[in-house]
Enzyme design. Structure first.
Site, PDB file in Angstrom:
ATOM      1  CG  ASP A   2      28.946  41.073  29.942  1.00 24.65           C
ATOM      2  OD1 ASP A   2      28.316  39.819  29.693  1.00 24.65           O
ATOM      3  OD2 ASP A   2      28.721  41.841  28.921  1.00 24.65           O
ATOM      4  CG  ASP A   3      26.148  36.218  32.154  1.00 22.14           C
ATOM      5  OD1 ASP A   3      25.226  36.303  33.275  1.00 22.14           O
ATOM      6  OD2 ASP A   3      25.977  35.497  31.150  1.00 22.14           O
TER       7      ASP A   3
ATOM      8  CG  ASP B  66      29.790  36.948  21.827  1.00 21.08           C
ATOM      9  OD1 ASP B  66      29.996  37.742  22.008  1.00 21.08           O
ATOM     10  OD2 ASP B  66      29.231  35.880  21.919  1.00 21.08           O
TER      11      ASP B  66
ATOM     12  NE  ARG C  92      25.778  31.535  27.109  1.00 13.12           N
ATOM     13  CZ  ARG C  92      26.262  32.497  27.732  1.00 13.12           C
ATOM     14  NH1 ARG C  92      25.219  33.287  28.094  1.00 13.12           N
ATOM     15  NH2 ARG C  92      27.458  32.561  28.035  1.00 13.12           N
TER      16      ARG C  92
ATOM     17  CD1 TRP D 173      27.999  33.493  18.862  1.00  7.28           C
ATOM     18  CD2 TRP D 173      29.904  31.959  18.620  1.00  7.28           C
ATOM     19  NE1 TRP D 173      28.904  33.702  19.687  1.00  7.28           N
ATOM     20  CE2 TRP D 173      29.807  33.023  19.695  1.00  7.28           C
ATOM     21  CE3 TRP D 173      30.717  31.006  18.320  1.00  7.28           C
ATOM     22  CZ2 TRP D 173      30.939  32.693  20.389  1.00  7.28           C
ATOM     23  CZ3 TRP D 173      31.819  31.150  19.115  1.00  7.28           C
ATOM     24  CH2 TRP D 173      32.127  31.687  20.529  1.00  7.28           C
TER      25      TRP D 173
ATOM     26  CB  CYS E 195      24.107  41.975  22.850  1.00  4.93           C
ATOM     27  SG  CYS E 195      25.185  40.770  23.048  1.00  4.93           S
TER      28      CYS E 195
ATOM     29  CE  LYS F 206      27.083  42.536  25.663  1.00  2.00           C
ATOM     30  NZ  LYS F 206      28.441  41.819  26.116  1.00  2.00           N
ATOM     31  CD1 TRP F 207      17.451  42.499  24.762  1.00  3.23           C
ATOM     32  CD2 TRP F 207      16.575  44.034  26.263  1.00  3.23           C
ATOM     33  NE1 TRP F 207      16.319  42.051  24.821  1.00  3.23           N
ATOM     34  CE2 TRP F 207      15.607  42.956  25.918  1.00  3.23           C
ATOM     35  CE3 TRP F 207      16.088  45.025  27.199  1.00  3.23           C
ATOM     36  CZ2 TRP F 207      14.305  42.943  26.324  1.00  3.23           C
ATOM     37  CZ3 TRP F 207      14.820  45.140  27.590  1.00  3.23           C
ATOM     38  CH2 TRP F 207      14.050  44.141  27.025  1.00  3.23           C
ATOM     39  CG  ASP F 208      23.420  38.896  25.445  1.00  2.00           C
ATOM     40  OD1 ASP F 208      23.397  38.562  24.047  1.00  2.00           O
ATOM     41  OD2 ASP F 208      24.334  38.505  25.749  1.00  2.00           O
TER      42      ASP F 208
HETATM   43  C1  GLA Z   1      26.843  36.893  24.868  1.00  2.41           C
HETATM   44  C2  GLA Z   1      27.489  37.979  24.697  1.00  2.41           C
HETATM   45  C3  GLA Z   1      28.651  38.437  25.241  1.00  2.41           C
HETATM   46  C4  GLA Z   1      28.578  38.286  27.043  1.00  2.41           C
HETATM   47  C5  GLA Z   1      27.950  36.835  27.285  1.00  2.41           C
HETATM   48  C6  GLA Z   1      27.513  36.658  28.582  1.00  2.41           C
HETATM   49  O1  GLA Z   1      27.464  35.907  24.410  1.00  2.41           O
HETATM   50  O2  GLA Z   1      27.493  38.356  23.483  1.00  2.41           O
HETATM   51  O3  GLA Z   1      29.492  39.485  25.032  1.00  2.41           O
HETATM   52  O4  GLA Z   1      27.753  39.151  27.299  1.00  2.41           O
HETATM   53  O5  GLA Z   1      26.905  36.661  26.491  1.00  2.41           O
HETATM   54  O6  GLA Z   1      27.043  35.264  28.949  1.00  2.41           O
END
Ligand code: GLA
Length: 723
Positions: free
Chosen positions: A363-364, A545, A440, A196, A523, A473-475
């Protein structure tokens, strides 16, 4: 003709522009590998196998004295019949044996690539495919070996299909996508690995007489290793020398291996990781492997990189965004993390618009009651505490500013503290009776379950419609553990890892095709699932990241051996950097991020006027060079500073863009020139901002002068305009 065939001798010669691949079905019907390498014009190498000199005290095959399979370069081997080297397949039959014996039946040449419903692959209607059918008559199994040739792109793909024509279930324990035998072990192994925030660093080491494996068991293609392996001759450099490379178009567990045998020959293979894989192939059913991509070049690692970049751009990325310039984005994550406030976000977006940003990404933190990572995944409705009027009105205000609107989601996950989990605790992967491990603070949904898949498809299609998104953004922020399914029966638990990935592909196919004009960015905690499988559905990926410009140098260098620059998300973030505390100039951060798909991820409302002006200039410049950076030809340029400096070049018919970054400065270091590559010799290039004009050959032979490096983390950029 890209596939030449000597019907009598049953020899097949596949050709791309610069490479050849030959195989033969011998008299006994065994499929043998003759050659892979630089292009041969006409030959069929019909003498090759008979001249192989290898001793063997293994049993004679077919009872024929001195007919020893272990001496022969078997194209797709099984174990123990009587070849004892590492197999490409292991099938467990009802009688408990794992012996397979496939013999040649016939061949077919087809136009185009072979699409498999629900699985990503390289596409091109102009490609040609050779299908070789083999049969294990005793077990009533048919095997098809697919070889697709993409002539202009200098690439070949392989995959394998198994059809059970018998009446009993066969357990597939291993079924690799490709296996190639090379006659000696005088190679270095090259792979891209990391962790990571340190993805895809290039590693290289000489082979020894053993098995070496590049693999993942994490249920995702992973930060740990890219699904890629290469062998290079010891003298291979960035610009010269032989490279044999394989990749897998897959997003889950895979393994790539090199086995050097007793005779010091080797087998190079890639496929699903057999450690976590089993498949019950019932009577009448067929199974098809993910696709392997094979590249040979004698132009060094740099050429390999160009072939892979071009291949991904041309044959993997699809849809409206394939060659569409990607917007300059600003992402809320490193500016706000979970602490989202509508008013501040609007100020932030307004400022971004003034600086020239085109896309705002929320984002989140916008949904459920998500103030940190301990809850709400699964509850995909807006948090009214943060957006009292809902998300649509917020999005409308962003759009009114003249920005596109993007949204972060993590569909495959569920928090134990969520309405979704409380309603459907059985929807998360688990092995009944065992601890379900948190990572997480979240679980992974069971994508083998069609009910879960339908729920996700409906939820996200509705959400994206309601909100009116331009970008998603699909995480995916954890690996799979205790990967059991409450949906599948006991005997199919070994299928969970692969079925998870097939389930994912079904979902993303349905959702992305419902929104052809929405840009999807893949992502997984940064680049933890950056692979050709996801690239088939989502044309760009968040590379890492780690947003520190200096650590990004190696990450972006490694990534650009395999993926197009348009797919590689690169953002300018704050200094000191949030991941490692490093202080770098805005100039260096800008030049490094301009290597790929450019954006910002910092609190721009807090900057000085000088910094804002500089960002405005960076964005304006990026828009000018964007077609060249995103879709031009990319080259890593060697520097005399070796690991202390990175240099790169993007070129097309209009511009040449060159970047140079030196990590540490040195007192009284030698004068450095940077030699460019691949330009027309007599082409005339004017350096932007100066009146200097160069010929292509001057730029390639004499090079550009690097300024005196006056401090650490130093960067310089040249823009050369073709006259
Ligand atoms: C991951 C993504 C980040 C961000 C966080 C949000 O770590 O790689 O860019 O979007 O999640 O929780």
């Amino acid at each position: 003709m890209t596939i030449k065939i000597d019907k009598d001798k049953r020899i097949f010669h596949l050709q791309t522009n610069t490479t050849s691949y030959l195989l033969q079905a011998n008299e006994q019907g065994h499929l043998l590998h003759l050659y892979w390498g630089e292009k041969l014009e006409t030959t069929f190498l019909d003498y090759y196998v008979s001249e192989i000199q290898r001793a063997s005290y293994i049993a004679d095959a077919d009872g024929i004295p001195e007919y020893k399979l272990e001496r022969l370069p078997v194209e797709y081997p099984s174990f123990g019949h009587p070849d004892l080297r590492s197999p490409a397949m292991t099938l467990k039959h009802r009688d408990g044996s794992r012996i397979s014996d496939f013999r040649y039946v016939d061949y077919e040449v087809m136009k185009g690539h072979v699409a498999v419903s629900g699985q990503p692959c390289l596409t091109d209607e102009k490609a040609e495919t050779l299908v070789i059918t083999l049969m294990d008559a005793y077990q009533k199994l048919t095997m098809k070996q697919y070889y697709t040739v993409f002539v202009e792109s200098d690439v070949m793909t392989r995959k394998v299909e198994l059809v059970n024509e018998g009446s009993e279930t066969v357990l597939i324990e291993q079924l690799n996508s490709a296996c190639v035998e090379l006659p000696h072990m005088n190679y270095d192994l090259v792979h891209l690995s990391g962790k990571w925030a340190r993805e895809r660093h290039l590693h290289r080491a000489p082979l020894t007489q053993n098995r070496q494996t590049v693999a993942t068991r994490r249920g995702q293609s992973s930060h740990e290793h890219d699904p890629f392996i290469a062998l290079v001759t010891p003298e291979t450099t960035e610009t010269t020398g032989e490279v044999y490379a394989m990749r897998l178009v897959y997003s889950g567990d895979y393994s790539a291996t090199v086995d050097v045998d007793m005779q010091e020959a080797l087998r190079l293979q890639i496929g699903l990781n057999p450690e976590q894989f089993e498949w019950n192939l019932k009577a009448g059913q067929s199974f098809i492997t993910p696709e392997a991509v094979l590249v040979y070049t004698n132009g060094g690692l740099g050429k390999m990189g160009q072939v892979f970049q071009n291949t991904a751009q041309k044959h993997v990325v699809r849809g409206n965004f394939q060659y569409k310039e990607r917007p300059v984005l600003i992402n809320s994550w490193e500016a706000f993390y979970f602490d989202l406030k509508e008013k501040e976000l609007l100020e932030f977006a307004k400022e971004a618009k003034e600086l020239g940003v085109e896309l705002f990404v929320l984002d989140d933190g916008w949904f459920g009651k998500r103030d940190d990572d301990s809850s709400s995944l699964g509850d995909w409705f807006v948090d009214k505490r943060k957006f009292p009027n809902g998300l649509r009105p917020f999005r409308d205000q962003i759009k009114d500013l003249g920005l596109q609107f993007g949204l972060w989601v993590e569909p495959e996950m569920v928090s134990p503290d969520s309405e979704l989990f409380r309603a459907h605790p059985d929807w998360a992967l688990e092995v009944t009776g065992r601890l379900r491990s948190l990572s997480r603070k979240q679980y992974v949904l069971d994508l083998t379950n069609p009910e879960v898949r339908d729920y996700l498809v409906n939820t996200f299609i509705n959400l994206f419609k309601e909100v009116g998104v331009d970008y998603v953004k699909w995480d995916f922020n954890r690996s799979l553990t205790e990967a059991g399914s409450n949906y599948l029966p006991e005997e199919q638990q070994g299928e969970v890892y692969h079925r998870y990935v097939l389930g994912l592909y079904e979902i993303v196919e349905k959702i992305t095709s419902a929104f052809p004009d929405v840009l999807f960015e893949n992502c997984a905690g940064g680049g933890g699932r950056f692979d050709l499988g996801m690239t088939y559905y989502m044309p760009q990926t968040w590379t890492s990241d780690d947003t520190d410009a200096i650590e990004r140098l190696a990450i972006q260098q490694g990534t650009s051996y395999l993926y197009p620059n348009a797919s590689m998300g690169c953002h300018v973030s704050a200094s000191p950097n949030h991941q490692n505390g490093r202080v770098t100039s805005l100039k260096t951060r800008g030049i490094v991020a301009m290597q790929g798909n450019f954006g910002y991820e910092l609190d721009i409302t807090n900057l000085t006027e000088e910094e804002k002006t500089e960002i405005k200039e960076q964005i304006a410049l990026y828009k000018e060079i964007r077609p060249t950076v995103q879709f031009g030809t990319f080259t890593h340029l060697p520097t005399i500073e070796q690991d202390n400096a990175y240099a790169w070049q993007h070129a097309d018919d209009r511009l040449v863009v060159v970047g140079y970054t030196q990590i540490l400065s040195k007192a009284n270091s030698p004068s450095k020139r940077l030699r460019l590559a691949g330009l027309p010799k007599q082409g005339r290039y004017k350096q932007k901002g100066t009146d200097k004009v160069y010929y292509g050959d001057e730029l390639m032979r004499v090079g550009l002068q690097v300024e005196r490096v006056t401090h650490d983390f130093y960067a310089q950029q040249w823009i050369l305009e073709k006259q």
